[in-house]
Every structure is written in C-alpha cells, then in structure tokens.
Design an enzyme around this catalytic site. Sequence first.
Site, PDB file in Angstrom:
ATOM      1  N   ARG A  11       0.857  -1.184   0.000  1.00 45.29           N
ATOM      2  CA  ARG A  11       0.000   0.000   0.000  1.00 45.29           C
ATOM      3  C   ARG A  11       0.894   1.234   0.000  1.00 45.29           C
ATOM      4  NH1 ARG A  11      -3.465  -2.612  -1.705  1.00 45.29           N
ATOM      5  NH2 ARG A  11      -5.569  -2.988  -0.897  1.00 45.29           N
ATOM      6  N   GLU A  49      -3.266   7.713  -4.592  1.00 49.09           N
ATOM      7  CA  GLU A  49      -3.625   7.196  -5.921  1.00 49.09           C
ATOM      8  C   GLU A  49      -4.897   7.864  -6.429  1.00 49.09           C
ATOM      9  OE1 GLU A  49      -3.778   2.943  -5.659  1.00 49.09           O
ATOM     10  OE2 GLU A  49      -1.741   2.850  -4.900  1.00 49.09           O
ATOM     11  N   HIS A  81      -0.839   0.414  -9.843  1.00 45.95           N
ATOM     12  CA  HIS A  81      -1.527  -0.504  -8.922  1.00 45.95           C
ATOM     13  C   HIS A  81      -2.133  -1.698  -9.684  1.00 45.95           C
ATOM     14  CE1 HIS A  81      -3.663  -0.663  -4.749  1.00 45.95           C
ATOM     15  NE2 HIS A  81      -3.431  -1.886  -5.225  1.00 45.95           N
TER      16      HIS A  81
HETATM   17  C1  GLV Z   1      -4.936  -4.895  -4.194  1.00 49.24           C
HETATM   18  O1  GLV Z   1      -4.325  -3.919  -3.954  1.00 49.24           O
HETATM   19  C2  GLV Z   1      -5.435  -5.766  -3.199  1.00 49.24           C
HETATM   20  O2  GLV Z   1      -5.368  -5.439  -2.005  1.00 49.24           O
HETATM   21  O3  GLV Z   1      -5.936  -6.835  -3.563  1.00 49.24           O
END
Ligand code: GLV
Length: 318
Positions: free
Chosen positions: A237, A266, A284
């Site tokens: 994250r 983001e 991401h």
């Molecule tokens: C993506 O970021 C997830 O947490 O699956």
Amino acid sequence: MPKSIFVANALPDDAMRLIPAGVEIDYNATDTPLSKAELIRRLKGKDGLICHITTTVDDEVLASPGLKAVANVAVGFNNIDVAAARRRGIIVTNTPDVLTETTADFAWALLMAAARRVVEADHYARSGAWTAWKWDLLWGHDVHGKTLGVVGFGRIGRAVARRARGFDMRVLYHDTVRPDPTVERELNATAVDLETLLRQSDFVSLHTLLSPDTRHLVGERTLRMMKPTAILINAARGPVVDEAALVRALTEGWIAAAGLDVFEEEPTIHPGLLTLRNVVLAPHIASASGETRVAMATLAVRNCLAVLEGRPPLTPVQ
Ligand code: GLV
C-alpha cells in the site's frame, strides 16, 4: 423479501453471472468511484455491498439499514472501517489466496525491472539513440546471490521469498508474527528486526497491511538505514512509504532505485517520482492478470452471497 446487493464497481461477467436471478442487483458497471452521497443513496435497503478498493466504506456508509455484508474485491481492506463494521454486526470479506502468486510475480517484475533497468532500456531502444553496442550502457545490479529483505511475511511476502530460491538469494524477513519454523526452513528465511533487514538487504520488498503502525514505516529514518545500492519494492500500500522522503532518497543516492505499484494518493503520483529514471512505476496492477482478477471478483461475489444466505463466508476479514 428478496435479497439485494449493490455492486459498486465493474466486475467481470463470469462473476456477475453467479448472482442468482432472485437476488435484486443495483450495478454501477464502471470503475469510477461514486461520491459518498451517491453510495449511501444506492446502498439504502441493500443486504450486501461488493466493491473495489476505491470505494471508501466508513461508519456513515455502514450505517445503511439492513446491510449485512461488505465484500471487498481485494486482499487489502484499508478502504473499509472494519472495526465499525464489527460493531454493527456487518461481515467484511476480502480476497486472499487467489491473488498471492500473481502479486508475488509482479513484485518480482518490479524488482527485476528496477535492478536491470528494463524500462530505461526500453525507452532507449525505442528512442533511436542506440547507434552502436556500448560496453558501459545501462549497467544495473545483479539479483542472483544477493540478499532479499521481505517486510511482512504473510502469504504474499512468503510467495515473494519462495521465488528468491531460484536466484540463490539469502532471505531475511521481518514481521510481528513468526510463522511455523517449517516455513522458515522451507523458504530458507531468517527472521530479523526491521533495522537489521534494512541495513543488510540488497532488495527490500514491502508486503505489510496498511495500518497506523505501518503508515510511513519506510521514511527518512528507515531509508537512511538502507544500503546506497539497495532497491525498494512496494506492491503493498502506498502510505507504507513516505513518498517525499523516498524522492529525496532516490535523488540524493541514499538508495539506488525503487519499483512502485502503489502510491500515497492514488491515482496521483508524487511529481518528484515522475521525473526520476531510477524508479519503475506501475498503476496498482500487481494482481492484474486476467485469471486472477476474475478469481478475485468470483470470490467476492461468493462471499457476499454466503452471508446473505446465512452461510459462513469463505474468506472473512478476521
Ligand atoms: C490490491 O491492492 C489488493 O489489495 O488486492
């Protein structure tokens, strides 16, 4: 009363088809997150919510009368106030396991790309600047035989560590929970404190949840502990890393390079990162293979249906 679900973001047809005809569906078939007011309006009276990480589910949203389940289509769930859900008796689910290997693959893609300057090489090759073979062109860092430090030794961290065996690497890891010793033996991984990991690793790969404890875990103080030749990978994250500090680290040579799939705000990326060549950036997408995204959506739908039908969900957030 028929059951009802609000699907707040686009899902693959294979997943949507699992919802039985008798269940009422309101479907926002786009990726665009709804405003909070719109989310609350459309959630009203629904038994279940299925959403992506871009949907913020706070206590006000959870106050929706009759809501029983929130199924996140992600393994991370920092977009949901899980404590508030628990207080209200609402079950929250996520999508672990199905994305573990795909996410680990991508962390390695970032690692390899950053170490061997793959993106810079691509740009160079396309630019027309390549007029002759050059001895000292785009030197990078070896990966094989080096030390990999995995921060957060859950499913994904372990899958990243497992891949390191193929590169004859030494693996250090740091986590608050120590796995079964057989896991350490199998993965040839050694538990160390965070400082030791940062000081000794050539590659530091982050795989922690985002929590108040892990916010800015990597910041000026910790970046300065890393080797000047080290490469940081973040497919966890964004806010685990203090981006402003990382820009300084990459600009001033406290570390060599980074590979980032996630960002603090983001989809905005710190402008300082955009101009640096020693960072590989991705939007991401670590779990974004076709197979895995369908598996995640399918699992989320199954989780939501299970709660609505009074069965235990497959993968509740504990
Ligand atoms: C993506 O970021 C997830 O947490 O699956």
